[in-house]
Design a protein around this motif. Structure first.
Motif, PDB file in Angstrom:
ATOM      1  N   UNK A   1      -9.377  33.617  -4.942  1.00  0.00           N
ATOM      2  CA  UNK A   1      -8.717  34.038  -3.713  1.00  0.00           C
ATOM      3  C   UNK A   1      -7.594  33.086  -3.302  1.00  0.00           C
ATOM      4  N   UNK A   2      -6.769  33.558  -2.389  1.00  0.00           N
ATOM      5  CA  UNK A   2      -5.715  32.717  -1.828  1.00  0.00           C
ATOM      6  C   UNK A   2      -6.374  31.677  -0.927  1.00  0.00           C
ATOM      7  N   UNK A   3      -6.035  30.405  -1.156  1.00  0.00           N
ATOM      8  CA  UNK A   3      -6.660  29.332  -0.387  1.00  0.00           C
ATOM      9  C   UNK A   3      -5.623  28.558   0.409  1.00  0.00           C
ATOM     10  N   UNK A   4      -6.092  27.947   1.484  1.00  0.00           N
ATOM     11  CA  UNK A   4      -5.208  27.143   2.329  1.00  0.00           C
ATOM     12  C   UNK A   4      -5.283  25.681   1.912  1.00  0.00           C
ATOM     13  N   UNK A   5      -4.196  24.927   2.123  1.00  0.00           N
ATOM     14  CA  UNK A   5      -4.245  23.487   1.856  1.00  0.00           C
ATOM     15  C   UNK A   5      -5.144  22.794   2.877  1.00  0.00           C
ATOM     16  N   UNK A   6      -5.698  21.651   2.501  1.00  0.00           N
ATOM     17  CA  UNK A   6      -6.518  20.877   3.433  1.00  0.00           C
ATOM     18  C   UNK A   6      -5.628  20.230   4.490  1.00  0.00           C
ATOM     19  N   UNK A   7      -6.193  19.970   5.660  1.00  0.00           N
ATOM     20  CA  UNK A   7      -5.391  19.396   6.743  1.00  0.00           C
ATOM     21  C   UNK A   7      -4.923  17.974   6.394  1.00  0.00           C
ATOM     22  N   UNK A   8      -5.679  17.274   5.548  1.00  0.00           N
ATOM     23  CA  UNK A   8      -5.286  15.916   5.140  1.00  0.00           C
ATOM     24  C   UNK A   8      -4.561  15.914   3.794  1.00  0.00           C
ATOM     25  N   UNK A   9      -3.912  17.013   3.449  1.00  0.00           N
ATOM     26  CA  UNK A   9      -3.242  17.079   2.144  1.00  0.00           C
ATOM     27  C   UNK A   9      -2.127  16.030   2.056  1.00  0.00           C
ATOM     28  N   UNK A  10      -1.907  15.560   0.830  1.00  0.00           N
ATOM     29  CA  UNK A  10      -0.905  14.510   0.581  1.00  0.00           C
ATOM     30  C   UNK A  10       0.474  15.154   0.459  1.00  0.00           C
ATOM     31  N   UNK A  11       1.462  14.582   1.152  1.00  0.00           N
ATOM     32  CA  UNK A  11       2.804  15.184   1.173  1.00  0.00           C
ATOM     33  C   UNK A  11       3.834  14.366   0.385  1.00  0.00           C
ATOM     34  N   UNK A  12       3.429  13.211  -0.127  1.00  0.00           N
ATOM     35  CA  UNK A  12       4.377  12.368  -0.860  1.00  0.00           C
ATOM     36  C   UNK A  12       4.568  12.818  -2.298  1.00  0.00           C
ATOM     37  N   UNK A  13       5.171  11.944  -3.096  1.00  0.00           N
ATOM     38  CA  UNK A  13       5.443  12.245  -4.506  1.00  0.00           C
ATOM     39  C   UNK A  13       4.194  11.969  -5.342  1.00  0.00           C
ATOM     40  N   UNK A  14       3.909  12.888  -6.275  1.00  0.00           N
ATOM     41  CA  UNK A  14       2.706  12.766  -7.105  1.00  0.00           C
ATOM     42  C   UNK A  14       3.090  12.596  -8.575  1.00  0.00           C
ATOM     43  N   UNK A  15       2.469  11.608  -9.211  1.00  0.00           N
ATOM     44  CA  UNK A  15       2.560  11.427 -10.652  1.00  0.00           C
ATOM     45  C   UNK A  15       1.173  11.700 -11.238  1.00  0.00           C
TER      46      UNK A  15
ATOM     47  N   UNK B   1       0.813  -1.237   0.000  1.00  0.00           N
ATOM     48  CA  UNK B   1       0.000   0.000   0.000  1.00  0.00           C
ATOM     49  C   UNK B   1       0.836   1.272   0.000  1.00  0.00           C
ATOM     50  N   UNK B   2       2.073   1.161  -0.499  1.00  0.00           N
ATOM     51  CA  UNK B   2       2.930   2.353  -0.549  1.00  0.00           C
ATOM     52  C   UNK B   2       2.597   3.247  -1.734  1.00  0.00           C
ATOM     53  N   UNK B   3       1.826   2.705  -2.674  1.00  0.00           N
ATOM     54  CA  UNK B   3       1.425   3.458  -3.864  1.00  0.00           C
ATOM     55  C   UNK B   3      -0.095   3.529  -3.919  1.00  0.00           C
ATOM     56  N   UNK B   4      -0.625   4.746  -4.081  1.00  0.00           N
ATOM     57  CA  UNK B   4      -2.071   4.935  -4.240  1.00  0.00           C
ATOM     58  C   UNK B   4      -2.351   5.344  -5.684  1.00  0.00           C
TER      59      UNK B   4
ATOM     60  N   UNK C   1       0.152   3.908   4.491  1.00  0.00           N
ATOM     61  CA  UNK C   1       1.603   4.061   4.342  1.00  0.00           C
ATOM     62  C   UNK C   1       2.014   4.605   2.970  1.00  0.00           C
ATOM     63  N   UNK C   2       1.040   5.089   2.184  1.00  0.00           N
ATOM     64  CA  UNK C   2       1.326   5.530   0.810  1.00  0.00           C
ATOM     65  C   UNK C   2       2.280   6.721   0.776  1.00  0.00           C
ATOM     66  N   UNK C   3       3.373   6.563   0.037  1.00  0.00           N
ATOM     67  CA  UNK C   3       4.350   7.633  -0.182  1.00  0.00           C
ATOM     68  C   UNK C   3       4.269   8.196  -1.603  1.00  0.00           C
ATOM     69  N   UNK C   4       3.498   7.489  -2.447  1.00  0.00           N
ATOM     70  CA  UNK C   4       3.369   7.887  -3.855  1.00  0.00           C
ATOM     71  C   UNK C   4       1.884   7.903  -4.224  1.00  0.00           C
ATOM     72  N   UNK C   5       1.475   8.923  -4.959  1.00  0.00           N
ATOM     73  CA  UNK C   5       0.095   9.028  -5.435  1.00  0.00           C
ATOM     74  C   UNK C   5       0.103   9.214  -6.944  1.00  0.00           C
ATOM     75  N   UNK C   6      -0.591   8.318  -7.642  1.00  0.00           N
ATOM     76  CA  UNK C   6      -0.746   8.419  -9.099  1.00  0.00           C
ATOM     77  C   UNK C   6      -2.161   8.911  -9.379  1.00  0.00           C
ATOM     78  N   UNK C   7      -2.278  10.067 -10.027  1.00  0.00           N
ATOM     79  CA  UNK C   7      -3.593  10.595 -10.414  1.00  0.00           C
ATOM     80  C   UNK C   7      -3.743  10.417 -11.922  1.00  0.00           C
TER      81      UNK C   7
END
Length: 511
Positions: A390-404, A267-270, A297-303
């Motif tokens: 307008x200037x917006x804030x990130x969500x509290x559950x924002x993803x911090x890993x690497x994104x493809x 589950x390291x990749x979503x 445990x995801x460190x990578x997110x593929x959209x």
């Protein structure tokens, strides 16, 4: 009850007469002078309402095309004969959202009911277009004679290459992009064919598969009453379920428009597939999905936004807030042509028939709101600030890993906007093909549909210039991938996803 039945009978009768009258009008030639007046009308409306008309073509060149078109109209033409002349000029503006619609034959309520009880003819397949060649990409019902990879040589004894060549001038993309056309043609050529030859019960087809030619008839099949009820029950069950809402179940594709998976055991990749930014229950989907990602445990997110033709600006704005860790401005102020242009938007068309009386009551408030929503600046007219700008804030559950992000030539409109923003901000690594939508924005949002007064053809005109808050490239092309990968025909037919596999391989190296 007696009065109601009389009214219902009168309504059905007038409805049938109206359909018959409209269809008879399609067969009547319109005088050359009236058609020239329609050309002038279309040009004037574009100049008045389209906020970036000369983005990809100069005013001189476009004026010349309209003037040249009028010189070719020297005899009366039927509405759809006129369409074949005017549509290519509209396509030369190179705005993917801007296109002229042909005058389709109207159907009676009985004809519509009967069609709902039948399976489609060409619509049952997905196609791949390569140059002037058409291949079967999918045959979900596993119908005989149409194996995946079969090339359609002719249909109705007409060479398919001739049809594709004929329909090409009607298909355009944003700017000088070239990846969009083949995807657009693969979707639209059956529609062009139906508009030209009508709704057929059967059609003669010639195919080529593994050097073997085959000639047969495609036939429209009837759906039994039992099968129809079972299908409606299942679709209702899926669409009404909580999962069907948040994942946005699509009864046409028989699949979910959004989904989140973990394709590897650890589950390291979503992997998040988004087929369309429909806006339907999207906030709940992203809220739930990123909460799951936060705990995983995801460190990578593929959209995956391949073949995503766009949709809701609110949805991509919201999605972006889950992908960044700093405050951001997603798009620039939206430009319009004048204070009055938004009053031309298709207000009443957005309401179903039963709600139109309510729409009439609310219209004065809409009118005032639209008039006050536009501000004048030194360089033009813009919509007043709202949450989009307008200037917006990130969500509290924002993803911090690497994104493809997976993109292709059929990533269009809103898909291109979010891809462009992610690339500019160096928040994602893009893999695949150049997008079909432009890197520097598009003209869409609200539309004003103008009916040409004599031919009755419809021309929806985008009213809003929507641009991501980025450093513009001025390339007049789509969003370019960081890793360009175009699948071969053989890979497409074998469902060999080389673009996704490249990401898996890259993640393996990164690990």
């Amino acid at each position: 009850m007696k009065n109601f039945l009389l009214f219902a009978g009168f309504f059905l009768l007038t409805s049938c007469i109206s359909v018959k009258k409209f269809n008879e009008g399609l067969k009547k030639p319109v005088s050359a002078e009236k058609l020239k007046a329609d050309v002038d009308f279309a040009q004037h409306q574009l100049e008045k309402l389209h906020p970036k008309l000369y983005w990809y073509i100069s005013k001189e060149d476009l004026d010349f095309k309209f003037d040249s078109l009028k010189t070719t109209i020297n005899k009366p033409l039927k509405p759809n004969e006129f369409y074949q002349k005017l549509a290519p000029v509209i396509a030369d503006i190179r705005e993917g959202h801007l296109r002229l619609y042909s005058a389709e034959k109207r159907l009676t309520k009985k004809e519509i009911r009967d069609l709902k009880k039948q399976k489609g003819l060409l619509s049952r397949y997905n196609f791949v277009v390569d140059g002037n060649r058409v291949f079967v990409k999918d045959n979900p019902d596993k119908l005989p004679n149409m194996k995946v990879g079969s090339e359609i040589i002719s249909i109705k004894d007409i060479p398919v290459k001739n049809l594709i060549e004929k329909y090409k001038p009607f298909v355009n993309s944003d700017g000088f992009n070239t990846t969009f056309q083949k995807y657009s043609m693969a979707r639209r050529w059956p529609t062009f064919f139906t508009e030209e030859f009508g709704i057929l019960d059967s059609v003669k087809v010639e195919t080529l598969f593994e050097n073997q030619k085959n000639t047969f008839y495609l036939r429209r099949e009837k759906i039994s009453e039992k099968e129809l009820k079972s299908k409606e029950k299942q679709e209702k069950k899926l669409t009404k379920s909580d999962s069907g809402k948040t994942k946005d179940y699509n009864i046409i594709t028989k699949s979910f428009n959004r989904d989140l998976q973990f394709p590897q055991k650890d589950s390291s990749v979503a992997y998040m597939k988004i087929k369309t930014f429909s806006g339907t229950y999207s906030r709940k989907f992203y809220r739930q999905s990123f909460a799951v990602l936060k705990k995983s445990p995801a460190k990578y997110l593929i959209i995956d936004i391949r073949d995503n033709l766009g949709g809701s600006l609110a949805e991509i704005n919201n999605l972006y807030s889950y992908l960044v860790s700093e405050n951001f401005q997603f798009i620039n102020d939206i430009e319009v042509t004048s204070r009055a242009s938004m009053l031309q938007a298709d207000y009443f068309r957005e309401f179903p028939t039963l709600l139109k009386p309510f729409a009439v009551l609310v219209y004065p408030f809409y009118f005032v709101g639209s008039a006050l929503s536009v501000k004048k600046e030194s360089d033009g007219f813009f919509l007043r600030n709202n949450s989009f700008f307008s200037i917006r804030k990130p969500k509290k559950d924002h993803f911090t890993g690497k994104i493809y992000v997976l993109i292709n030539g059929s990533s269009f409109s809103a898909s291109s906007i979010i891809a462009s923003k992610l690339k500019n901000d160096q928040r994602a690594f893009l893999v695949g093909e150049e997008t079909g939508g432009a890197n520097d924005g598009t003209v869409a949002g609200r539309y004003s549909t103008k009916k040409l007064p004599n031919s009755k053809l419809k021309l929806p005109i985008g009213l809003m210039l929507i641009q991501p808050n980025i450093d513009f490239t001025f390339t007049k092309k789509g969003v370019l991938p960081d890793e360009k990968i175009s699948p071969t025909l053989d890979q497409i037919f074998k469902k060999n996803d080389v673009q996704l596999q490249w990401i898996f391989d890259d993640i393996k190296k990164d690990k």
